[in-house]
Scaffold this motif. Structure first.
Motif, mmCIF file in Angstrom:
data_model
loop_
_atom_site.group_PDB
_atom_site.id
_atom_site.type_symbol
_atom_site.label_atom_id
_atom_site.label_comp_id
_atom_site.label_asym_id
_atom_site.label_seq_id
_atom_site.Cartn_x
_atom_site.Cartn_y
_atom_site.Cartn_z
ATOM 1 N N TRP A 37 19.709 67.612 44.507
ATOM 2 C CA TRP A 37 19.839 68.966 43.976
ATOM 3 C C TRP A 37 19.668 69.985 45.100
ATOM 4 C CZ3 TRP A 37 16.794 73.342 43.566
ATOM 5 C CH2 TRP A 37 17.174 74.287 42.605
ATOM 6 N N ASP A 38 18.634 69.796 45.951
ATOM 7 C CA ASP A 38 18.394 70.691 47.087
ATOM 8 C C ASP A 38 19.596 70.678 48.034
ATOM 9 O OD1 ASP A 38 15.684 71.075 46.186
ATOM 10 O OD2 ASP A 38 15.058 69.301 47.323
ATOM 11 N N ARG A 39 20.033 69.479 48.392
ATOM 12 C CA ARG A 39 21.167 69.343 49.317
ATOM 13 C C ARG A 39 22.448 69.921 48.712
ATOM 14 N NH1 ARG A 39 19.370 66.567 53.547
ATOM 15 N NH2 ARG A 39 17.991 64.806 53.227
ATOM 16 N N GLY A 40 22.614 69.732 47.414
ATOM 17 C CA GLY A 40 23.808 70.252 46.748
ATOM 18 C C GLY A 40 23.886 71.766 46.825
ATOM 19 N N TRP A 41 22.777 72.435 46.521
ATOM 20 C CA TRP A 41 22.770 73.897 46.624
ATOM 21 C C TRP A 41 22.979 74.340 48.067
ATOM 22 C CZ3 TRP A 41 23.954 77.273 43.242
ATOM 23 C CH2 TRP A 41 23.643 77.093 41.892
ATOM 24 N N ALA A 42 22.285 73.705 49.008
ATOM 25 C CA ALA A 42 22.426 74.090 50.423
ATOM 26 C C ALA A 42 23.871 73.911 50.881
ATOM 27 C CB ALA A 42 21.469 73.282 51.285
ATOM 28 N N ARG A 43 24.480 72.821 50.491
ATOM 29 C CA ARG A 43 25.882 72.573 50.867
ATOM 30 C C ARG A 43 26.801 73.630 50.267
ATOM 31 N NH1 ARG A 43 26.231 67.811 48.904
ATOM 32 N NH2 ARG A 43 25.201 66.888 50.700
ATOM 33 N N LEU A 44 26.586 73.966 48.991
ATOM 34 C CA LEU A 44 27.420 74.987 48.356
ATOM 35 C C LEU A 44 27.249 76.347 49.017
ATOM 36 C CD1 LEU A 44 27.187 74.214 44.543
ATOM 37 C CD2 LEU A 44 29.155 73.921 46.055
ATOM 38 N N PHE A 45 26.010 76.723 49.323
ATOM 39 C CA PHE A 45 25.786 78.017 49.986
ATOM 40 C C PHE A 45 26.423 78.036 51.368
ATOM 41 C CE2 PHE A 45 21.894 78.366 47.142
ATOM 42 C CZ PHE A 45 22.501 79.255 46.274
ATOM 43 N N THR A 46 26.329 76.932 52.091
ATOM 44 C CA THR A 46 26.922 76.852 53.426
ATOM 45 C C THR A 46 28.441 76.959 53.356
ATOM 46 O OG1 THR A 46 25.082 75.495 54.224
ATOM 47 C CG2 THR A 46 27.123 75.420 55.500
ATOM 48 N N THR A 47 29.047 76.226 52.434
ATOM 49 C CA THR A 47 30.504 76.262 52.276
ATOM 50 C C THR A 47 30.974 77.645 51.835
ATOM 51 O OG1 THR A 47 30.550 73.907 51.742
ATOM 52 C CG2 THR A 47 32.456 75.227 51.052
#
Length: 153
Positions: A109-119
């Protein structure tokens, strides 16, 4: 830094250090740690703040609830709105911290949000600093292999 029963607790830096400039990911982590104070969060939130040309976090912290699973629309909308604020003169980037309940390690969940914000930031042309996550036991950077070369203020 992950806490365990044999390690010493993560010290809270003096709140006055939160207004100091940062130039590394470790220094940004210390700024977030000073701003958050004692760890332990009852809600899932994104905290974000603007960073100026000298590497100072501007004093206004903003919050956005992250109630459900990572949502691309929310990340895109946020970065689109933030792109209007980033002017390259006074504000050059955005610092972000995800807070949530729990005492576990970084989750999908943490990685998913971080990836979405980065993209979303990449697509919107918004410069962001390394993303961090805090829960009841630690405040750590959420590593994104695509962002490993990103420079900090």
């Amino acid at each position: 830094m992950t806490s365990n029963p044999t390690s010493s607790p993560d010290p809270i830096p003096n709140i006055a250090t939160a207004s100091e400039a940062f130039h590394t990911g470790d220094e940004l982590r210390e700024r977030w740690r000073a701003l958050m104070g004692p760890l332990g969060f009852s809600e899932r939130l994104l905290w974000f703040a603007f960073v100026d040309t000298t590497g100072h976090i501007l004093p206004a912290l903003n919050q956005l609830p992250l109630d459900g699973p990572p949502e691309p629309y929310l990340a895109d909308l946020l970065m689109y709105r933030l792109s209007d604020v980033i002017d390259g003169h006074d504000v050059v980037s955005v610092a972000m911290l995800i807070t949530r309940p729990g005492a576990d390690a970084i989750t999908p969940w943490d990685r998913g949000w971080a990836r979405l914000f980065t993209t979303a930031a990449d697509l919107a042309g918004v410069a962001i600093e390394p993303i961090f996550r805090a829960n009841a036991v630690d405040l750590v950077q959420v590593s994104d292999p695509r962002a490993d070369g990103r420079s900090v203020a």
